[in-house]
Motif scaffolding. Structure first.
Motif, PDB file in Angstrom:
ATOM      1  N   MET A 168       0.840  -1.192   0.000  1.00  0.00           N
ATOM      2  CA  MET A 168       0.000   0.000   0.000  1.00  0.00           C
ATOM      3  C   MET A 168       0.872   1.238   0.000  1.00  0.00           C
ATOM      4  N   VAL A 169       0.252   2.333  -0.363  1.00  0.00           N
ATOM      5  CA  VAL A 169       0.863   3.647  -0.274  1.00  0.00           C
ATOM      6  C   VAL A 169       0.082   4.400   0.795  1.00  0.00           C
ATOM      7  N   VAL A 170       0.800   5.037   1.723  1.00  0.00           N
ATOM      8  CA  VAL A 170       0.142   5.735   2.828  1.00  0.00           C
ATOM      9  C   VAL A 170       0.561   7.198   2.824  1.00  0.00           C
ATOM     10  N   ASN A 171      -0.412   8.084   2.609  1.00  0.00           N
ATOM     11  CA  ASN A 171      -0.184   9.512   2.766  1.00  0.00           C
ATOM     12  C   ASN A 171      -0.247   9.823   4.254  1.00  0.00           C
ATOM     13  N   ILE A 172       0.650  10.686   4.737  1.00  0.00           N
ATOM     14  CA  ILE A 172       0.765  10.947   6.171  1.00  0.00           C
ATOM     15  C   ILE A 172       0.876  12.444   6.414  1.00  0.00           C
ATOM     16  N   GLY A 173       0.143  12.927   7.422  1.00  0.00           N
ATOM     17  CA  GLY A 173       0.255  14.327   7.813  1.00  0.00           C
ATOM     18  C   GLY A 173      -0.875  14.728   8.726  1.00  0.00           C
ATOM     19  N   LYS A 174      -0.956  16.014   9.008  1.00  0.00           N
ATOM     20  CA  LYS A 174      -2.080  16.573   9.762  1.00  0.00           C
ATOM     21  C   LYS A 174      -3.245  16.729   8.793  1.00  0.00           C
ATOM     22  N   PRO A 175      -4.458  16.345   9.204  1.00  0.00           N
ATOM     23  CA  PRO A 175      -5.584  16.442   8.278  1.00  0.00           C
ATOM     24  C   PRO A 175      -5.855  17.886   7.862  1.00  0.00           C
ATOM     25  N   GLY A 176      -6.180  18.047   6.584  1.00  0.00           N
ATOM     26  CA  GLY A 176      -6.475  19.370   6.038  1.00  0.00           C
ATOM     27  C   GLY A 176      -7.964  19.646   6.014  1.00  0.00           C
ATOM     28  N   GLU A 177      -8.333  20.633   5.245  1.00  0.00           N
ATOM     29  CA  GLU A 177      -9.738  21.020   5.126  1.00  0.00           C
ATOM     30  C   GLU A 177     -10.518  19.929   4.391  1.00  0.00           C
ATOM     31  N   ASP A 178     -11.711  19.628   4.899  1.00  0.00           N
ATOM     32  CA  ASP A 178     -12.565  18.588   4.293  1.00  0.00           C
ATOM     33  C   ASP A 178     -11.798  17.289   4.079  1.00  0.00           C
ATOM     34  N   ALA A 179     -11.080  16.870   5.112  1.00  0.00           N
ATOM     35  CA  ALA A 179     -10.215  15.687   5.005  1.00  0.00           C
ATOM     36  C   ALA A 179     -10.993  14.380   4.978  1.00  0.00           C
ATOM     37  N   TRP A 180     -12.220  14.375   5.495  1.00  0.00           N
ATOM     38  CA  TRP A 180     -12.898  13.103   5.743  1.00  0.00           C
ATOM     39  C   TRP A 180     -14.106  12.903   4.835  1.00  0.00           C
ATOM     40  N   PHE A 181     -14.237  11.713   4.314  1.00  0.00           N
ATOM     41  CA  PHE A 181     -15.508  11.294   3.714  1.00  0.00           C
ATOM     42  C   PHE A 181     -16.416  10.865   4.856  1.00  0.00           C
ATOM     43  N   PRO A 182     -17.735  10.810   4.645  1.00  0.00           N
ATOM     44  CA  PRO A 182     -18.610  10.294   5.714  1.00  0.00           C
ATOM     45  C   PRO A 182     -18.186   8.879   6.102  1.00  0.00           C
ATOM     46  N   ARG A 183     -18.312   8.578   7.394  1.00  0.00           N
ATOM     47  CA  ARG A 183     -17.915   7.253   7.865  1.00  0.00           C
ATOM     48  C   ARG A 183     -18.849   6.197   7.289  1.00  0.00           C
ATOM     49  N   SER A 184     -18.266   5.150   6.768  1.00  0.00           N
ATOM     50  CA  SER A 184     -19.053   4.033   6.223  1.00  0.00           C
ATOM     51  C   SER A 184     -19.504   3.125   7.361  1.00  0.00           C
ATOM     52  N   PRO A 185     -20.591   2.380   7.157  1.00  0.00           N
ATOM     53  CA  PRO A 185     -21.078   1.484   8.214  1.00  0.00           C
ATOM     54  C   PRO A 185     -20.080   0.377   8.527  1.00  0.00           C
ATOM     55  N   ARG A 186     -20.241  -0.230   9.683  1.00  0.00           N
ATOM     56  CA  ARG A 186     -19.445  -1.385  10.098  1.00  0.00           C
ATOM     57  C   ARG A 186     -20.401  -2.535  10.425  1.00  0.00           C
ATOM     58  N   LEU A 187     -19.907  -3.755  10.330  1.00  0.00           N
ATOM     59  CA  LEU A 187     -20.703  -4.916  10.714  1.00  0.00           C
ATOM     60  C   LEU A 187     -20.834  -4.960  12.229  1.00  0.00           C
ATOM     61  N   SER A 188     -21.955  -5.494  12.699  1.00  0.00           N
ATOM     62  CA  SER A 188     -22.161  -5.622  14.135  1.00  0.00           C
ATOM     63  C   SER A 188     -21.400  -6.834  14.680  1.00  0.00           C
ATOM     64  N   PHE A 189     -21.252  -6.873  15.970  1.00  0.00           N
ATOM     65  CA  PHE A 189     -20.591  -7.991  16.659  1.00  0.00           C
ATOM     66  C   PHE A 189     -21.211  -9.322  16.242  1.00  0.00           C
ATOM     67  N   ASP A 190     -22.539  -9.393  16.250  1.00  0.00           N
ATOM     68  CA  ASP A 190     -23.237 -10.639  15.927  1.00  0.00           C
ATOM     69  C   ASP A 190     -23.073 -11.062  14.469  1.00  0.00           C
ATOM     70  N   GLU A 191     -22.780 -10.114  13.596  1.00  0.00           N
ATOM     71  CA  GLU A 191     -22.558 -10.452  12.191  1.00  0.00           C
ATOM     72  C   GLU A 191     -21.158 -11.016  11.957  1.00  0.00           C
ATOM     73  N   VAL A 192     -20.269 -10.779  12.885  1.00  0.00           N
ATOM     74  CA  VAL A 192     -18.865 -11.155  12.707  1.00  0.00           C
ATOM     75  C   VAL A 192     -18.463 -12.343  13.576  1.00  0.00           C
ATOM     76  N   VAL A 193     -18.981 -12.387  14.783  1.00  0.00           N
ATOM     77  CA  VAL A 193     -18.501 -13.347  15.765  1.00  0.00           C
ATOM     78  C   VAL A 193     -19.488 -14.494  15.909  1.00  0.00           C
ATOM     79  N   THR A 194     -18.950 -15.717  15.837  1.00  0.00           N
ATOM     80  CA  THR A 194     -19.726 -16.933  16.073  1.00  0.00           C
ATOM     81  C   THR A 194     -19.071 -17.689  17.206  1.00  0.00           C
ATOM     82  N   THR A 195     -19.889 -18.168  18.121  1.00  0.00           N
ATOM     83  CA  THR A 195     -19.362 -18.985  19.211  1.00  0.00           C
ATOM     84  C   THR A 195     -19.776 -20.425  18.988  1.00  0.00           C
ATOM     85  N   VAL A 196     -18.833 -21.347  19.108  1.00  0.00           N
ATOM     86  CA  VAL A 196     -19.165 -22.760  18.908  1.00  0.00           C
ATOM     87  C   VAL A 196     -18.832 -23.547  20.159  1.00  0.00           C
TER      88      VAL A 196
END
Length: 196
Positions: A168-196
């Motif tokens: 990967m290529v990683v740009n590094i620095g202090k965030p500038g103006e309008d640095a962020w896109f809206p946060r994308s959703p994440r999977l819930s605990f129950d969607e990821v973790v299975t107990t057997v």
């Protein structure tokens, strides 16, 4: 059970951290990069193989060479970030194993004599280290903009060699103006973790 890590640190490293798309022109110093490495080098890898290698792109000439290999949408970010790191996997990491794994030096030849085995191990474990690196950048109070949108063969030829695989290529620095896109959703605990 709550986490032991202070909530402010949790926010810095995870909850509030995002991929930055713009940066200020405040420089990232060699001392900051050294501090990041000195922290993240302790993250675990199999057999302590530590295959991550980092190319810091600071010069205008180096930046120009790198930008031409980036996907169109990533070029402006890479052209203007204070520091850019190319993170790569060293497919010859096994040469360091006698020093990195002194209690089991024969691991070099026992498990990693074949190039294909080394390449698989190098990519997996360097990817782990790349994740640690991103968290380390955040721990330094900086923002990271990791990207995989690039011509890998071009970057390998221009900055690496046949023994190193770009991750990967990683740009590094202090965030500038309008640095962020809206946060994308994440999977819930129950969607990821299975107990057997």
């Amino acid at each position: 059970m709550s986490l032991v890590l202070d909530p402010t640190a949790q926010d810095l490293l995870f909850r509030e951290a995002r991929t930055a798309n713009t940066f200020t022109d405040e420089p990232v110093t060699d001392e900051q990069v050294q501090a990041i490495y000195d922290l993240v080098k302790f993250g675990p890898t199999a057999f302590n193989q530590s295959p991550l290698r980092v190319v810091l792109v600071r010069s205008a000439e180096g930046r120009e060479r790198l930008v031409q290999h980036m996907a169109e949408g990533n070029r402006p970010k890479t052209a203007t970030a204070p520091l850019v790191a190319i993170l790569a996997a060293d497919n010859e990491f096994h040469e360091e194993l006698p020093a990195l794994l002194p209690h089991f030096p024969q691991a070099k030849d026992l498990f990693f004599s074949e190039r294909q085995a080394r390449e698989s191990a190098a990519v997996l474990n360097a990817a782990l280290q790349a994740a640690y690196f991103i968290i380390g950048v955040r721990a330094a109070g900086l923002a990271a903009g990791p990207m995989t949108g690039y011509d890998a063969a071009g970057i390998q030829k221009e900055f690496l060699d046949g023994d190193h695989t770009p991750l990967m290529v990683v740009n590094i620095g202090k965030p500038g103006e309008d640095a962020w896109f809206p946060r994308s959703p994440r999977l819930s605990f129950d969607e990821v973790v299975t107990t057997v």
